[in-house]
Design a protein around this motif. Structure first.
Motif, PDB file in Angstrom:
ATOM      1  N   ALA A   1       0.877  -1.059   0.066  1.00 56.52           N
ATOM      2  CA  ALA A   1       0.090  -0.127  -0.147  1.00 56.52           C
ATOM      3  C   ALA A   1       0.849   1.261   0.057  1.00 56.52           C
ATOM      4  CB  ALA A   1      -0.934  -0.005   1.287  1.00 56.52           C
ATOM      5  N   GLY A   2       2.136   1.201   1.094  1.00 60.57           N
ATOM      6  CA  GLY A   2       2.869   2.492   1.093  1.00 60.57           C
ATOM      7  C   GLY A   2       3.615   2.556  -0.527  1.00 60.57           C
ATOM      8  N   ILE A   3       4.056   1.469  -0.734  1.00 56.68           N
ATOM      9  CA  ILE A   3       4.713   1.473  -2.267  1.00 56.68           C
ATOM     10  C   ILE A   3       3.882   2.324  -3.394  1.00 56.68           C
ATOM     11  CG2 ILE A   3       6.159   0.324  -3.935  1.00 56.68           C
ATOM     12  CD1 ILE A   3       6.725  -1.417  -1.447  1.00 56.68           C
ATOM     13  N   PHE A   4       2.763   1.609  -3.326  1.00 56.59           N
ATOM     14  CA  PHE A   4       1.900   1.751  -4.555  1.00 56.59           C
ATOM     15  C   PHE A   4       1.253   3.166  -4.590  1.00 56.59           C
ATOM     16  CE2 PHE A   4       0.787  -2.825  -5.373  1.00 56.59           C
ATOM     17  CZ  PHE A   4       2.232  -2.943  -5.605  1.00 56.59           C
ATOM     18  N   VAL A   5       1.025   3.811  -3.426  1.00 56.00           N
ATOM     19  CA  VAL A   5       0.819   5.247  -3.149  1.00 56.00           C
ATOM     20  C   VAL A   5       1.765   6.204  -3.685  1.00 56.00           C
ATOM     21  CG1 VAL A   5       0.453   6.920  -1.396  1.00 56.00           C
ATOM     22  CG2 VAL A   5      -1.010   4.897  -1.217  1.00 56.00           C
ATOM     23  N   SER A   6       2.962   5.684  -3.243  1.00 55.46           N
ATOM     24  CA  SER A   6       4.163   6.636  -3.752  1.00 55.46           C
ATOM     25  C   SER A   6       4.483   6.356  -5.403  1.00 55.46           C
ATOM     26  CB  SER A   6       5.470   5.899  -3.184  1.00 55.46           C
ATOM     27  OG  SER A   6       5.442   6.561  -1.893  1.00 55.46           O
ATOM     28  N   ILE A   7       4.048   5.163  -5.890  1.00 54.23           N
ATOM     29  CA  ILE A   7       4.335   5.138  -7.342  1.00 54.23           C
ATOM     30  C   ILE A   7       3.149   5.961  -8.198  1.00 54.23           C
ATOM     31  CG2 ILE A   7       3.706   3.419  -9.309  1.00 54.23           C
ATOM     32  CD1 ILE A   7       4.931   1.136  -7.657  1.00 54.23           C
ATOM     33  N   ALA A   8       1.873   6.035  -7.413  1.00 52.54           N
ATOM     34  CA  ALA A   8       0.776   7.010  -7.819  1.00 52.54           C
ATOM     35  C   ALA A   8       1.217   8.332  -7.723  1.00 52.54           C
ATOM     36  CB  ALA A   8      -0.371   6.553  -7.258  1.00 52.54           C
ATOM     37  N   ALA A   9       1.869   8.731  -7.142  1.00 55.50           N
ATOM     38  CA  ALA A   9       2.390  10.266  -6.563  1.00 55.50           C
ATOM     39  C   ALA A   9       3.567  10.234  -7.670  1.00 55.50           C
ATOM     40  CB  ALA A   9       3.185  10.364  -5.398  1.00 55.50           C
ATOM     41  N   TRP A  10       4.384   9.612  -7.975  1.00 60.81           N
ATOM     42  CA  TRP A  10       5.432   9.778  -9.076  1.00 60.81           C
ATOM     43  C   TRP A  10       5.066   9.720 -10.354  1.00 60.81           C
ATOM     44  CZ3 TRP A  10       9.921  12.022  -8.268  1.00 60.81           C
ATOM     45  CH2 TRP A  10      10.256  12.273  -6.980  1.00 60.81           C
ATOM     46  N   ALA A  11       4.320   8.855 -10.566  1.00 61.93           N
ATOM     47  CA  ALA A  11       3.417   8.682 -11.973  1.00 61.93           C
ATOM     48  C   ALA A  11       2.783  10.117 -12.185  1.00 61.93           C
ATOM     49  CB  ALA A  11       2.390   7.581 -12.090  1.00 61.93           C
ATOM     50  N   SER A  12       2.037  10.723 -11.287  1.00 57.85           N
ATOM     51  CA  SER A  12       1.086  11.765 -11.556  1.00 57.85           C
ATOM     52  C   SER A  12       2.332  12.969 -11.676  1.00 57.85           C
ATOM     53  CB  SER A  12       0.528  12.222 -10.216  1.00 57.85           C
ATOM     54  OG  SER A  12      -0.215  13.433 -10.535  1.00 57.85           O
ATOM     55  N   TYR A  13       3.380  13.167 -10.864  1.00 58.59           N
ATOM     56  CA  TYR A  13       4.242  14.307 -10.942  1.00 58.59           C
ATOM     57  C   TYR A  13       5.067  14.181 -12.389  1.00 58.59           C
ATOM     58  CZ  TYR A  13       8.658  16.840  -9.638  1.00 58.59           C
ATOM     59  OH  TYR A  13       9.682  17.675  -9.652  1.00 58.59           O
ATOM     60  N   GLN A  14       5.204  12.858 -13.090  1.00 61.11           N
ATOM     61  CA  GLN A  14       5.752  12.782 -14.558  1.00 61.11           C
ATOM     62  C   GLN A  14       4.887  13.073 -15.601  1.00 61.11           C
ATOM     63  OE1 GLN A  14       7.342   8.894 -13.998  1.00 61.11           O
ATOM     64  NE2 GLN A  14       8.942   9.374 -12.638  1.00 61.11           N
ATOM     65  N   ARG A  15       3.691  13.293 -15.205  1.00 63.46           N
ATOM     66  CA  ARG A  15       2.585  13.580 -16.256  1.00 63.46           C
ATOM     67  C   ARG A  15       2.480  15.217 -16.426  1.00 63.46           C
ATOM     68  NH1 ARG A  15      -0.478   9.094 -13.940  1.00 63.46           N
ATOM     69  NH2 ARG A  15      -1.570  10.876 -12.846  1.00 63.46           N
ATOM     70  N   SER A  16       2.304  15.716 -17.591  1.00 66.51           N
ATOM     71  CA  SER A  16       1.901  17.112 -17.693  1.00 66.51           C
ATOM     72  C   SER A  16       0.568  17.379 -17.436  1.00 66.51           C
ATOM     73  CB  SER A  16       2.466  17.741 -19.210  1.00 66.51           C
ATOM     74  OG  SER A  16       1.725  16.725 -20.180  1.00 66.51           O
ATOM     75  N   GLU A  17      -0.248  16.528 -17.718  1.00 62.89           N
ATOM     76  CA  GLU A  17      -1.798  16.659 -17.333  1.00 62.89           C
ATOM     77  C   GLU A  17      -2.246  15.620 -16.549  1.00 62.89           C
ATOM     78  OE1 GLU A  17      -3.421  16.136 -21.731  1.00 62.89           O
ATOM     79  OE2 GLU A  17      -2.566  17.754 -21.419  1.00 62.89           O
ATOM     80  N   ASP A  18      -3.677  15.411 -16.125  1.00 71.23           N
ATOM     81  CA  ASP A  18      -4.356  14.522 -15.837  1.00 71.23           C
ATOM     82  C   ASP A  18      -3.771  14.212 -14.555  1.00 71.23           C
ATOM     83  OD1 ASP A  18      -6.556  12.805 -15.601  1.00 71.23           O
ATOM     84  OD2 ASP A  18      -5.110  11.377 -16.815  1.00 71.23           O
ATOM     85  N   LYS A  19      -3.379  14.970 -13.648  1.00 67.24           N
ATOM     86  CA  LYS A  19      -2.777  14.800 -12.383  1.00 67.24           C
ATOM     87  C   LYS A  19      -3.644  14.095 -11.403  1.00 67.24           C
ATOM     88  CE  LYS A  19       1.207  17.487 -13.203  1.00 67.24           C
ATOM     89  NZ  LYS A  19       2.257  16.747 -13.194  1.00 67.24           N
TER      90      LYS A  19
END
Length: 148
Positions: free
Chosen positions: A72-90
């Motif tokens: 759970a902790g790892i996947f929340v971080s993955i979601a955060a970093w994936a969002s950070y790397q997107r230019s839109e649809d955060k």
């Protein structure tokens, strides 16, 4: 990484008595990373959620006793970093807190970036401790988003 389901969702039965007592049962659920992202996207401006709430939600809707905490902790971080790397649809990952309203140092930009985003949404962030300094949202319980 966000879309790699890693053979999840899945269930596992645990047999360790201490773990069963700690988590309140033996049926453990594993949610894929994308599921965390989808739930984190539901949290509106000014509201907050904890990783624990997300875990409870997944357990409830999937008939499990609990959701596995480490992934759970790892996947929340993955979601955060994936969002950070997107230019839109955060994904508003900064609204997802650790236990007791604690900020997550593993998010993009660390504590400072999360603190800035939360304060811009009207939350007050407090520093606690002298040596092992941690940051918490003041009265975070009053701003919790209900998933049910």
């Amino acid at each position: 990484m966000l879309n790699d389901s890693k053979d999840m969702p899945k269930f596992q039965t645990i047999t360790d008595p201490k773990s069963i007592e700690k988590y309140g049962g033996s049926r453990m659920y594993f949610a894929p990373p994308i599921a965390y992202d989808k739930v984190m996207r539901l949290v509106p401006f000014g509201k907050l959620i904890t990783v624990g709430q997300i875990r409870e939600y997944f357990a409830d809707i999937n008939g499990a006793d609990f959701t596995e905490p480490i992934t759970a902790g790892i996947f929340v971080s993955i979601a955060a970093w994936a969002s950070y790397q997107r230019s839109e649809d955060k994904t508003p990952y900064w609204r997802t807190l650790k236990a007791n309203g604690e900020l997550n140092a593993k998010y993009p930009g660390g504590i400072e970036a999360q603190k800035e985003k939360l304060e811009s949404e009207g939350h007050t962030v407090l520093q606690k401790g002298r040596k092992n300094i941690k940051y918490y949202v003041k009265d975070y319980e009053k701003a919790l988003f209900c998933l049910k």
